[in-house]
Motif scaffolding. Structure first.
Motif, PDB file in Angstrom:
ATOM      1  N   MET A   1       0.842  -1.170   0.000  1.00  0.00           N
ATOM      2  CA  MET A   1       0.000   0.000   0.000  1.00  0.00           C
ATOM      3  C   MET A   1       0.889   1.235   0.000  1.00  0.00           C
ATOM      4  O   MET A   1       1.802   1.357   0.797  1.00  0.00           O
ATOM      5  CB  MET A   1      -0.912   0.000   1.232  1.00  0.00           C
ATOM      6  CG  MET A   1      -1.801   1.203   1.313  1.00  0.00           C
ATOM      7  SD  MET A   1      -2.894   1.378   2.765  1.00  0.00           S
ATOM      8  CE  MET A   1      -3.359  -0.244   3.195  1.00  0.00           C
ATOM      9  N   SER A   2       0.590   2.137  -0.904  1.00  0.00           N
ATOM     10  CA  SER A   2       1.306   3.414  -0.964  1.00  0.00           C
ATOM     11  C   SER A   2       0.802   4.344   0.131  1.00  0.00           C
ATOM     12  O   SER A   2      -0.358   4.274   0.523  1.00  0.00           O
ATOM     13  CB  SER A   2       1.065   4.096  -2.309  1.00  0.00           C
ATOM     14  OG  SER A   2       1.489   3.290  -3.367  1.00  0.00           O
ATOM     15  N   VAL A   3       1.675   5.232   0.612  1.00  0.00           N
ATOM     16  CA  VAL A   3       1.285   6.259   1.578  1.00  0.00           C
ATOM     17  C   VAL A   3       1.628   7.614   0.973  1.00  0.00           C
ATOM     18  O   VAL A   3       2.756   7.853   0.555  1.00  0.00           O
ATOM     19  CB  VAL A   3       2.002   6.066   2.927  1.00  0.00           C
ATOM     20  CG1 VAL A   3       1.611   7.187   3.882  1.00  0.00           C
ATOM     21  CG2 VAL A   3       1.695   4.706   3.530  1.00  0.00           C
ATOM     22  N   ILE A   4       0.632   8.488   0.932  1.00  0.00           N
ATOM     23  CA  ILE A   4       0.779   9.813   0.329  1.00  0.00           C
ATOM     24  C   ILE A   4       0.522  10.862   1.400  1.00  0.00           C
ATOM     25  O   ILE A   4      -0.455  10.760   2.146  1.00  0.00           O
ATOM     26  CB  ILE A   4      -0.226  10.007  -0.830  1.00  0.00           C
ATOM     27  CG1 ILE A   4       0.051   8.994  -1.940  1.00  0.00           C
ATOM     28  CG2 ILE A   4      -0.186  11.414  -1.377  1.00  0.00           C
ATOM     29  CD1 ILE A   4      -0.918   7.888  -1.974  1.00  0.00           C
ATOM     30  N   ALA A  31     -11.961   0.590 -12.632  1.00  0.00           N
ATOM     31  CA  ALA A  31     -13.364   0.211 -12.827  1.00  0.00           C
ATOM     32  C   ALA A  31     -14.227   0.772 -11.701  1.00  0.00           C
ATOM     33  O   ALA A  31     -15.371   1.180 -11.927  1.00  0.00           O
ATOM     34  CB  ALA A  31     -13.499  -1.303 -12.897  1.00  0.00           C
ATOM     35  N   SER A  32     -13.688   0.792 -10.471  1.00  0.00           N
ATOM     36  CA  SER A  32     -14.428   1.344  -9.335  1.00  0.00           C
ATOM     37  C   SER A  32     -13.446   1.857  -8.286  1.00  0.00           C
ATOM     38  O   SER A  32     -12.290   1.437  -8.232  1.00  0.00           O
ATOM     39  CB  SER A  32     -15.363   0.310  -8.715  1.00  0.00           C
ATOM     40  OG  SER A  32     -14.628  -0.733  -8.123  1.00  0.00           O
ATOM     41  N   SER A  33     -13.945   2.750  -7.450  1.00  0.00           N
ATOM     42  CA  SER A  33     -13.135   3.349  -6.393  1.00  0.00           C
ATOM     43  C   SER A  33     -13.993   3.494  -5.148  1.00  0.00           C
ATOM     44  O   SER A  33     -15.160   3.885  -5.235  1.00  0.00           O
ATOM     45  CB  SER A  33     -12.632   4.723  -6.844  1.00  0.00           C
ATOM     46  OG  SER A  33     -12.062   5.436  -5.762  1.00  0.00           O
ATOM     47  N   SER A  34     -13.414   3.189  -3.989  1.00  0.00           N
ATOM     48  CA  SER A  34     -14.116   3.404  -2.724  1.00  0.00           C
ATOM     49  C   SER A  34     -13.129   3.975  -1.707  1.00  0.00           C
ATOM     50  O   SER A  34     -11.923   3.801  -1.834  1.00  0.00           O
ATOM     51  CB  SER A  34     -14.739   2.107  -2.209  1.00  0.00           C
ATOM     52  OG  SER A  34     -13.736   1.145  -1.952  1.00  0.00           O
ATOM     53  N   TRP A  35     -13.674   4.661  -0.704  1.00  0.00           N
ATOM     54  CA  TRP A  35     -12.858   5.319   0.309  1.00  0.00           C
ATOM     55  C   TRP A  35     -13.284   4.893   1.695  1.00  0.00           C
ATOM     56  O   TRP A  35     -14.475   4.848   2.005  1.00  0.00           O
ATOM     57  CB  TRP A  35     -13.007   6.837   0.217  1.00  0.00           C
ATOM     58  CG  TRP A  35     -12.358   7.450  -0.975  1.00  0.00           C
ATOM     59  CD1 TRP A  35     -12.915   7.635  -2.210  1.00  0.00           C
ATOM     60  CD2 TRP A  35     -11.030   7.959  -1.053  1.00  0.00           C
ATOM     61  NE1 TRP A  35     -12.003   8.229  -3.045  1.00  0.00           N
ATOM     62  CE2 TRP A  35     -10.845   8.441  -2.365  1.00  0.00           C
ATOM     63  CE3 TRP A  35      -9.986   8.059  -0.135  1.00  0.00           C
ATOM     64  CZ2 TRP A  35      -9.644   9.019  -2.779  1.00  0.00           C
ATOM     65  CZ3 TRP A  35      -8.800   8.626  -0.550  1.00  0.00           C
ATOM     66  CH2 TRP A  35      -8.639   9.100  -1.859  1.00  0.00           C
ATOM     67  N   THR A  69      -9.366   2.510  -2.183  1.00  0.00           N
ATOM     68  CA  THR A  69      -9.241   1.192  -2.808  1.00  0.00           C
ATOM     69  C   THR A  69      -9.816   1.277  -4.207  1.00  0.00           C
ATOM     70  O   THR A  69     -10.968   1.688  -4.384  1.00  0.00           O
ATOM     71  CB  THR A  69     -10.011   0.122  -2.002  1.00  0.00           C
ATOM     72  OG1 THR A  69      -9.511   0.092  -0.668  1.00  0.00           O
ATOM     73  CG2 THR A  69      -9.862  -1.250  -2.638  1.00  0.00           C
ATOM     74  N   VAL A  70      -9.012   0.917  -5.191  1.00  0.00           N
ATOM     75  CA  VAL A  70      -9.515   0.869  -6.563  1.00  0.00           C
ATOM     76  C   VAL A  70      -9.509  -0.578  -7.047  1.00  0.00           C
ATOM     77  O   VAL A  70      -8.622  -1.360  -6.698  1.00  0.00           O
ATOM     78  CB  VAL A  70      -8.708   1.764  -7.543  1.00  0.00           C
ATOM     79  CG1 VAL A  70      -8.807   3.216  -7.143  1.00  0.00           C
ATOM     80  CG2 VAL A  70      -7.280   1.341  -7.653  1.00  0.00           C
ATOM     81  N   ILE A  71     -10.527  -0.898  -7.809  1.00  0.00           N
ATOM     82  CA  ILE A  71     -10.613  -2.176  -8.513  1.00  0.00           C
ATOM     83  C   ILE A  71     -10.427  -1.844  -9.990  1.00  0.00           C
ATOM     84  O   ILE A  71     -11.087  -0.944 -10.513  1.00  0.00           O
ATOM     85  CB  ILE A  71     -11.972  -2.871  -8.292  1.00  0.00           C
ATOM     86  CG1 ILE A  71     -12.272  -3.032  -6.801  1.00  0.00           C
ATOM     87  CG2 ILE A  71     -12.009  -4.212  -9.028  1.00  0.00           C
ATOM     88  CD1 ILE A  71     -11.295  -3.889  -6.046  1.00  0.00           C
ATOM     89  N   THR A  72      -9.519  -2.555 -10.627  1.00  0.00           N
ATOM     90  CA  THR A  72      -9.228  -2.256 -12.028  1.00  0.00           C
ATOM     91  C   THR A  72     -10.114  -3.082 -12.951  1.00  0.00           C
ATOM     92  O   THR A  72     -10.717  -4.078 -12.537  1.00  0.00           O
ATOM     93  CB  THR A  72      -7.759  -2.546 -12.371  1.00  0.00           C
ATOM     94  OG1 THR A  72      -7.546  -3.956 -12.347  1.00  0.00           O
ATOM     95  CG2 THR A  72      -6.818  -1.847 -11.391  1.00  0.00           C
ATOM     96  N   ALA A  73     -10.163  -2.667 -14.203  1.00  0.00           N
ATOM     97  CA  ALA A  73     -10.917  -3.414 -15.215  1.00  0.00           C
ATOM     98  C   ALA A  73     -10.372  -4.836 -15.351  1.00  0.00           C
ATOM     99  O   ALA A  73     -11.116  -5.764 -15.656  1.00  0.00           O
ATOM    100  CB  ALA A  73     -10.869  -2.686 -16.557  1.00  0.00           C
ATOM    101  N   GLU A  77      -6.906  -5.289  -7.247  1.00  0.00           N
ATOM    102  CA  GLU A  77      -7.286  -4.377  -6.167  1.00  0.00           C
ATOM    103  C   GLU A  77      -6.017  -3.677  -5.703  1.00  0.00           C
ATOM    104  O   GLU A  77      -5.050  -4.331  -5.327  1.00  0.00           O
ATOM    105  CB  GLU A  77      -7.916  -5.156  -5.012  1.00  0.00           C
ATOM    106  CG  GLU A  77      -8.305  -4.269  -3.844  1.00  0.00           C
ATOM    107  CD  GLU A  77      -8.955  -5.048  -2.716  1.00  0.00           C
ATOM    108  OE1 GLU A  77     -10.081  -5.538  -2.903  1.00  0.00           O
ATOM    109  OE2 GLU A  77      -8.311  -5.171  -1.651  1.00  0.00           O
ATOM    110  N   ILE A  78      -6.033  -2.332  -5.722  1.00  0.00           N
ATOM    111  CA  ILE A  78      -4.872  -1.534  -5.329  1.00  0.00           C
ATOM    112  C   ILE A  78      -5.336  -0.531  -4.277  1.00  0.00           C
ATOM    113  O   ILE A  78      -6.405   0.069  -4.410  1.00  0.00           O
ATOM    114  CB  ILE A  78      -4.264  -0.785  -6.534  1.00  0.00           C
ATOM    115  CG1 ILE A  78      -4.043  -1.715  -7.724  1.00  0.00           C
ATOM    116  CG2 ILE A  78      -2.954  -0.121  -6.145  1.00  0.00           C
ATOM    117  CD1 ILE A  78      -3.679  -0.997  -9.004  1.00  0.00           C
ATOM    118  N   LYS A  79      -4.503  -0.335  -3.241  1.00  0.00           N
ATOM    119  CA  LYS A  79      -4.861   0.591  -2.170  1.00  0.00           C
ATOM    120  C   LYS A  79      -3.768   1.636  -1.968  1.00  0.00           C
ATOM    121  O   LYS A  79      -2.594   1.365  -2.181  1.00  0.00           O
ATOM    122  CB  LYS A  79      -5.057  -0.160  -0.848  1.00  0.00           C
ATOM    123  CG  LYS A  79      -6.217  -1.117  -0.867  1.00  0.00           C
ATOM    124  CD  LYS A  79      -6.423  -1.746   0.489  1.00  0.00           C
ATOM    125  CE  LYS A  79      -7.601  -2.702   0.427  1.00  0.00           C
ATOM    126  NZ  LYS A  79      -8.187  -2.950   1.731  1.00  0.00           N
TER     127      LYS A  79
END
Length: 92
Positions: A1-4, A31-35, A69-73, A77-79
């Motif tokens: 997980m990246s930290v910004i 494809a989708s994004s949630s927080w 959290t993003v879900i790609t096409a 899953e990447i956070k």
């Protein structure tokens, strides 16, 4: 997980914070994004093929770590987690 680390936010301000996922995505798209807002107030979040944007209102002073959290096409899953400080402006 990246930290910004995001710029600080004063109580009462409304700012947008954008995450550019293009390096992590390669040729894939979002494809989708949630927080997970970690107690923050957000009236809006948006996403396009390669980025996500969270609008945050400074309400309560403190340190927050919202997670996107993003879900790609392609099904990945990447956070990423952000570090944000909300502060009270001096009224002197």
């Amino acid at each position: 997980m990246s930290v910004i680390c995001w710029p600080n936010l004063a109580v009462g301000e409304l700012l947008d914070y954008k995450l550019d996922w293009s390096e992590d995505l390669g040729s894939d798209t979002i494809a989708s994004s949630s927080w997970d807002l970690d107690g923050l107030t957000s009236p809006l979040n948006q996403s396009d093929d390669t980025s996500t944007t969270l609008w945050v209102r400074g309400v309560t002073p403190g340190h927050y770590n919202p997670i996107n959290t993003v879900i790609t096409a392609g099904g990945r899953e990447i956070k990423a987690m952000a570090a944000l400080r909300v502060f009270e402006l001096d009224q002197d």
